[in-house]
Design an enzyme around this catalytic site. Structure first.
Site, short mmCIF file in Angstrom:
data_model
loop_
_atom_site.label_atom_id
_atom_site.label_comp_id
_atom_site.label_asym_id
_atom_site.label_seq_id
_atom_site.Cartn_x
_atom_site.Cartn_y
_atom_site.Cartn_z
N GLU A 1 0.81 -1.22 0.00
CA GLU A 1 0.00 0.00 0.00
C GLU A 1 0.84 1.27 0.00
O GLU A 1 0.80 2.07 0.96
CB GLU A 1 -0.97 -0.02 1.20
CG GLU A 1 -1.89 -1.22 1.18
CD GLU A 1 -2.94 -1.21 2.29
OE1 GLU A 1 -2.90 -0.32 3.15
OE2 GLU A 1 -3.81 -2.09 2.28
N GLU B 1 -5.12 -8.61 0.18
CA GLU B 1 -5.75 -8.32 1.48
C GLU B 1 -7.24 -8.11 1.27
O GLU B 1 -7.66 -7.44 0.32
CB GLU B 1 -5.21 -7.03 2.12
CG GLU B 1 -3.90 -7.17 2.81
CD GLU B 1 -3.47 -5.89 3.53
OE1 GLU B 1 -4.36 -5.09 3.94
OE2 GLU B 1 -2.26 -5.70 3.68
O1 IFM Z 1 -4.06 -3.27 8.97
C1 IFM Z 1 -4.04 -2.74 7.68
C2 IFM Z 1 -2.83 -3.23 6.93
O2 IFM Z 1 -1.65 -2.90 7.58
C3 IFM Z 1 -2.79 -2.64 5.55
N1 IFM Z 1 -4.04 -2.80 4.87
C4 IFM Z 1 -5.24 -2.44 5.56
C5 IFM Z 1 -5.27 -3.13 6.91
C6 IFM Z 1 -6.56 -2.76 7.64
O3 IFM Z 1 -6.62 -1.40 7.86
#
Ligand code: IFM
Length: 479
Positions: free
Chosen positions: A166, A383
Site C-alpha cells: 500500500e 488483502e
Molecule cells: O491493517 C491494515 C494493513 O496494515 C494494511 N491494509 C489495511 C489493513 C486494515 O486497515
C-alpha cells in the site's frame, strides 16, 4: 444452493505485517522505525497504545506458524522490518535481524507453507526519516540496497517478493493526512514520497532480479477503491475523478502504463518541481504480480473539507458499516473488472503499436516480461477482511458470524470476476491474527485468530475454521 469452485492452483493465504504483530521493538539489535517514534508520541495512537510488544509474534512465531498449518493455510504473506536488517537504514547489516526471518521462513517451509515476503509495510528506519524520508530521492536507493540484502539471504527459499504494501497509504496517510507515521500534512511531500516509493519499487526489482537465487516473482500490493460520486452532478463526478486519479491512478498508471497522473495536476507540478526524472517511469514498470487490497469503496462529493483536492467523503445511508468502513462487496468485482479493462486489455491499436520484435523483453502491453501468464503480471487479492467487534462467548468460542458473511460475500465477488474473464490467481485474508491497527491501536480486530491482549493467548475464531474449509474445498457453498 450452489458451489463456487475456484481454478486449480488458486492461491489461498493469509497476510500480516511486521510492526503490527512482532513486538520486540528494541531487541536483537533492531533500529528504531518511524512507527516506534510515532507510537511513542503522545496523542498519535488511540489509548496511547504502541507496537512495542504487540502480540509478540517475534517470540511466538513457531506456535503461530503451527496454528496456520493446523488450519491448512498454504500461503503466508508477511513483511520484513527494514530496521531489523539495517538499523541505520543502510550500511551495516544486523545479523540477528536476518536470522529471525531465516528461522521464520524455515519454519513456514517445514510446515509446507509458502512464504510471500513483503519488504516494506511502513516501518521506515528512523535514521532515514531524519535525513528526509520518502520525500527524499536517496531513500529509494537505500531501499534497493535493503532489497538486495534480503534477496541474497532468503531468495533460495522465497519465490515471491513483494516490494511494498500500500504505497499510497505510506505516502498520503503518512505525509498529507498525517494520521500515520511520520505524521506530516504536506501535499507536496506526499506526492514526492509517492513517486520515490514507486521508484524504489523499480530499483528494488532490478536488485532482486540481479541477486535472486531462483526465478523470483516480483510483486507490489496496492490499496485500491472504486470511487463513486455522491450525486450525478458535474461537480461531484469531477470530485470522484480527482480522487480516482490521486488514489488509484497515481499508483496504477506508473506501474502498468508507464505514465503518471501527477503530470496532469498543475498544482502537483508546482509543489514538487521535477520529482519525476527522465527514465524513472521506465524503471518503475517491473512487475510479475499485482496485489490488490480491497476493503471498501469511496463515495465522494465536491467540498472544501479536504483542501487542495476539494473533496469530502460521504457515507451513504442504509448500507452496512464495519468498525472502519462501508461494507460493499460488489466493489471488489467492479474494481477487478476496471483494472482488467483499463490496464490489462490492450486495444487493437495498442497491439499494433506495441507489436514487439521476437527478441524483445516487452509484452504486448509494453510491460517488461515477468513470470506471470503471457508475460502479464498476475493479479491476486493480497488483502481483504473486516474489523467487527467479536469476543469469547460463554464457552470460549468466538462466533464471528459477521466476518464469515463478509468473507463469503467478498470471495463470491472474486469468483464472479474470474467468471467474467479476470484471471485472479489468489486471495489472502487480512489478517491471520488480531493485531495493532496503526493509529487505531488494538481497538479493531481483523483476525481469523482471536488474541487476548492481556495474556496473548490465541483462539481460532469460527471464521478461521470457515476459511480453512474454503481452502480445503477450494470453494464454498452459497445460497
Ligand atoms: O491493517 C491494515 C494493513 O496494515 C494494511 N491494509 C489495511 C489493513 C486494515 O486497515
Amino acid at each position: 444452493m450452489q458451489k463456487l469452485t475456484f481454478p486449480k492452483n488458486f492461491v489461498w493465504g493469509v497476510a500480516a505485517s511486521a510492526y503490527q504483530i512482532e513486538g520486540a521493538w528494541n531487541e536483537d539489535g533492531k533500529g528504531q522505525s518511524i512507527w516506534d517514534t510515532f507510537s511513542h508520541t503522545p496523542g498519535k495512537i488511540a489509548n496511547g497504545e504502541t507496537g512495542d510488544v504487540s502480540i509478540d509474534h517475534y517470540h511466538r512465531y513457531k506456535d503461530d506458524v503451527a496454528r496456520m498449518a493446523e488450519l491448512g493455510i498454504p500461503t503466508y504473506r508477511f513483511s520484513v522490518a527494514w530496521p531489523r536488517i539495517l538499523p541505520e537504514g543502510s550500511g551495516k547489516v544486523n545479523a540477528k535481524g536476518l536470522a529471525f526471518y531465516d528461522r521464520l521462513v524455515d519454519t513456514l517451509l517445514k510446515h509446507k507453507i509458502e512464504p510471500y515476503l513483503c519488504l516494506f509495510h511502513w516501518d521506515l528506519p528512523q535514521v532515514l526519516q531524519d535525513k528526509g524520508g520518502w520525500p527524499e530521492r536517496a531513500t529509494a536507493y537505500h531501499f534497493a540496497e535493503y532489497a538486495h540484502i534480503v534477496t541474497a539471504r532468503l531468495s533460495d527459499r522465497v519465490g515471491v517478493i513483494m516490494t511494498h504494501n500500500e504505497p499510497w497509504v505510506a505516502a498520503f496517510v503518512g505525509h498529507f493526512l498525517g494520521d500515520h507515521a511520520p505524521g506530516s500534512k504536506d501535499l507536496g511531500a506526499a506526492i514526492k514520497a509517492q513517486h520515490h516509493i514507486l521508484l524504489s519499487h523499480g530499483l528494488a526489482a532490478e536488485a532482486i532480479r540481479a541477486e535472486a537465487r531462483q526465478p523470483v516473482k516480483i510483486g507490489i500490493t496496492l490499496n485500491l477503491n472504486p470511487v463513486h460520486p455522491a450525486t450525478d452532478s458535474k461537480k461531484d463526478r469531477e470530485a470522484a475523478q480527482r480522487v480516482d486519479a490521486i488514489m488509484n491512478r497515481i499508483v496504477l498508471d506508473p506501474l502498468l502504463k508507464g505514465t503518471s497522473p501527477i503530470e496532469e495536476f498543475a498544482l502537483a507540478k508546482l509543489l514538487t518541481g521535477k520529482v519525476i526524472q527522465p527514465g524513472d517511469l521506465e524503471k518503475i514498470r517491473m512487475l510479475d504480480l499485482l496485489g490488490v487490497n480491497y476493503y471498501s469503496r469511496a463515495v465522494m462529493k465536491h467540498s472544501s473539507k479536504i483542501p487542495v483536492v476539494n473533496v469530502e467523503q460521504v457515507h451513504p445511508a442504509g448500507n452496512e458499516y464495519s468498525g472502519m468502513w462501508e461494507i460493499y462487496p460488489e466493489g471488489l468485482h467492479e474494481l477487478l473488472m476496471r483494472i482488467w479493462k483499463d490496464y490489462f486489455t490492450p486495444s487493437p491499436f495498442d497491439r499494433l503499436r506495441a507489436a514487439p520484435p521476437a527478441s524483445s523483453r516487452s509484452t504486448p502491453l509494453g510491460l517488461p516480461k515477468g513470470k506471470g501468464e503471457g508475460g502479464m503480471p498476475e493479479i491476486m487479492i493480497t488483502e481483504n477482511g473486516v474489523p467487527v467487534p467479536d469476543g469469547l462467548d460463554f464457552d470460549g468460542r468466538i462466533r464471528d458470524e459477521r466476518r464469515i458473511r463478509y468473507l463469503q460475500n467478498h470471495i463470491a465477488q472474486v469468483h464472479r470476476a474470474i467468471q467474467d474473464g479476470v484471471p485472479v490467481k489468489g486471495y489472502f485474508h487480512w489478517s491471520l491474527m488480531d493485531n495493532f491497527e496503526w493509529a487505531l491501536g488494538y481497538g479493531q480486530r481483523f483476525g481469523l485468530v482471536y488474541v487476548d491482549y492481556k495474556t496473548l493467548k490465541r483462539t481460532v475464531k469460527d471464521s478461521g475454521r470457515w476459511f480453512a474449509k474454503v481452502i480445503a474445498e477450494n470453494g464454498m457453498i452459497v445460497e
